[in-house]
Scaffold this active site. Structure first.
Site, PDB file in Angstrom:
ATOM      1  CD  GLU A 286       6.482  16.110  -5.943  1.00 59.91           C
ATOM      2  OE1 GLU A 286       5.895  17.197  -5.885  1.00 59.91           O
ATOM      3  OE2 GLU A 286       6.636  15.376  -4.952  1.00 59.91           O
TER       4      GLU A 286
ATOM      5  CB  CYS B  75      11.670   6.717  -5.419  1.00 58.90           C
ATOM      6  SG  CYS B  75       9.961   6.364  -5.003  1.00 58.90           S
TER       7      CYS B  75
ATOM      8  CB  CYS C 190      -2.633   7.789  -6.520  1.00 57.22           C
ATOM      9  SG  CYS C 190      -2.559   6.001  -6.261  1.00 57.22           S
TER      10      CYS C 190
ATOM     11  CB  CYS D 234      -3.812   4.890   0.828  1.00 55.63           C
ATOM     12  SG  CYS D 234      -3.836   3.483  -0.313  1.00 55.63           S
TER      13      CYS D 234
ATOM     14  CB  CYS E  13      -0.786   7.991   0.570  1.00 58.02           C
ATOM     15  SG  CYS E  13       0.254   8.315  -0.862  1.00 58.02           S
TER      16      CYS E  13
ATOM     17  N   GLY F 254       1.473   7.380  -7.489  1.00 57.55           N
ATOM     18  CA  GLY F 254       0.664   6.499  -8.316  1.00 57.55           C
ATOM     19  C   GLY F 254       0.684   5.039  -7.935  1.00 57.55           C
ATOM     20  CD  GLU F 255      -1.096   0.111  -7.283  1.00 51.69           C
ATOM     21  OE1 GLU F 255      -0.752   0.396  -6.129  1.00 51.69           O
ATOM     22  OE2 GLU F 255      -0.648  -0.891  -7.885  1.00 51.69           O
TER      23      GLU F 255
ATOM     24  CB  SER G 158       5.829  -0.602  -4.179  1.00 52.04           C
ATOM     25  OG  SER G 158       5.030  -0.586  -3.022  1.00 52.04           O
TER      26      SER G 158
ATOM     27  CG  LEU H  31      -0.311  -6.770   4.476  1.00 56.59           C
ATOM     28  CD1 LEU H  31      -0.991  -7.298   3.227  1.00 56.59           C
ATOM     29  CD2 LEU H  31       0.499  -7.869   5.153  1.00 56.59           C
TER      30      LEU H  31
ATOM     31  CG  ASN I  61       7.668   9.352   6.061  1.00 54.22           C
ATOM     32  OD1 ASN I  61       8.518   9.383   6.956  1.00 54.22           O
ATOM     33  ND2 ASN I  61       7.710   8.480   5.078  1.00 54.22           N
TER      34      ASN I  61
ATOM     35  CB  CYS J 112       7.029   6.449   1.901  1.00 53.30           C
ATOM     36  SG  CYS J 112       8.379   5.381   1.550  1.00 53.30           S
TER      37      CYS J 112
END
Ligand code: SAH
Length: 371
Positions: free
Chosen positions: A92, A110, A117, A121, A124, A166-167, A199, A221, A297, A340
């Site tokens: 996406e 974005c 990922c 986290c 997420c 993803g990272e 990011s 962070l 969110n 996000c």
């Protein structure tokens, strides 16, 4: 014989192919310009190649492209594109128009860098999908080409943020190659690296690679003690705890007039107290940076909650009082699960798009949306 996908080749690989076909060297640059600047998907449209050359090219190659299977438009006119990949996995991308007082024409895309990922986290949705696979460079660039193709000619995408699924630093070599194609001024898409922000959740040793790419760095962070961060971002923080991450940030070779961005997701009763804010001030002392506060969110099945507006403002006030520049990120596209942390689908937990009206615009004063 299967056709070579031209968009899947690096500039060097294309040059080698052109050489192998016995064509003049400049032919590679012509083709690259058609791919990245004219954004064509049909070899027949390469009008500065002779008919016979085009026929020869078409006999051996093709131009792969992404095209959305779904386009969801939010009340705030943010658009989420769902792109099927050639192996039928999905990614996406989110297109975010910015009509704030500072920039009327900013249009940010974005981008996703992985299907799912690497990380886990807890706040997420993408993290909960697990990693399905890394994207290849052309699948990252392809999101930009596809989104731009869907827009009117006079509406260019102005900014890119690698903040989707993803990272990025867990797929750093593909990301670096994608950035090369996106920023090349001679034949590439031509973005200034200043308008691209990567990011990361904090793969500390790889921050040097971001410096090499020349793009802006944002670091998620999200917590101010290792105990808290181990709970929220276990996979990354257990390997690169806060001290390591902040040391890498301090060592980051910032260019003049640039600064780091720190993102901080605010989770009600988890990391949103004034004590958290005071610890954040201490952690960031001396760093040239700004802070983007992202009120959580919500998404179905996740226990975290978004803090009240009052709580968010109080957190921001502590930072501001200590001279830090802190913005509250207006989360756009929440009603289409395009904000996000809301990208992706978790098997066995169908994600329902909330009814229109439930994703009401955030009523608190907003200074900045993305990056
Ligand atoms: N893996 C990268 C990029 C993707 S996440 C990273 O971690 O930075 C992009 C941003 O969204 C991160 O700052 C992350 O902390 C934030 N985020 C993730 N889930 C969220 C959620 N549910 N609500 C608000 N922000 C979220």
């Amino acid at each position: 014989m299967s056709l070579i996908d031209l968009i899947a080749l690096s500039a060097d690989e294309l040059a080698a192919l052109v050489r192998a076909w016995g064509w003049p060297r400049y032919r590679a640059r012509q083709i690259l310009r058609w791919l990245y600047q004219a954004r064509i998907t049909d070899i027949a449209a390469m009008t500065d190649l002779s008919h016979s050359d085009r026929a020869r090219l078409a006999a051996q190659s093709r131009i792969g492209s992404l095209s959305p299977s779904e386009v969801l438009t939010s009340e705030d006119s943010t658009r989420k594109f769902v792109f099927p990949l050639e192996d039928d996995k999905h990614i996406e991308s989110v297109l975010i128009p910015d009509t704030s007082f500072r920039s009327t024409d900013r249009l940010t895309l974005c981008l996703s860098t992985q299907v799912g990922c690497t990380l886990d986290c807890t706040f997420c949705l993408t993290g909960q999908m697990g990693l399905q696979r890394n994207l290849r460079a052309h699948e990252i660039v392809g999101q930009v080409l596809a989104a731009q193709r869907l827009l009117p000619k006079d509406r260019p995408i102005t900014n890119l943020v690698l903040m989707g699924m993803g990272e990025p630093l867990a797929n750093a070599s593909a990301v670096e190659e994608a950035i090369r194609r996106l920023t090349n001024q001679t034949w590439g898409v031509g973005f200034s690296p200043r308008r691209i922000t990567l990011s990361t959740a904090g793969l500390s040793p790889r921050l040097t690679q971001v410096a090499r790419m020349g793009v802006n760095l944002a670091v998620s962070l999200n917590a101010t003690t290792n105990e808290q961060r181990n709970r929220l971002m276990p996979a990354v923080n257990k390997v690169y705890p806060l001290e390591t991450l902040l040391a890498a940030c301090r060592a980051f070779p910032l260019k003049p007039h640039r600064r780091l961005t720190f993102e901080y997701v605010l989770l009600a009763d988890v990391n949103d107290t004034e004590q958290d804010a005071a610890r954040l001030v201490k952690l960031l002392r001396g760093l040239r940076c700004k802070i983007n506060l992202i009120p959580f969110n919500e998404f179905p099945g996740n226990p975290h909650r978004r803090p009240s507006d009052e709580r968010v403002l109080r957190f921001q006030a502590v930072l501001t009082r200590h001279g830090l520049e802190a913005y509250i990120r207006k989360s756009k596209g929440r009603d289409i699960l395009g904000a996000c942390g809301q990208l992706g689908t978790v098997p066995d937990a169908p994600v329902l798009v909330p009814p229109p009206g439930s994703g009401s615009p955030h009523p608190i004063p907003i200074l900045q949306s993305h990056a």
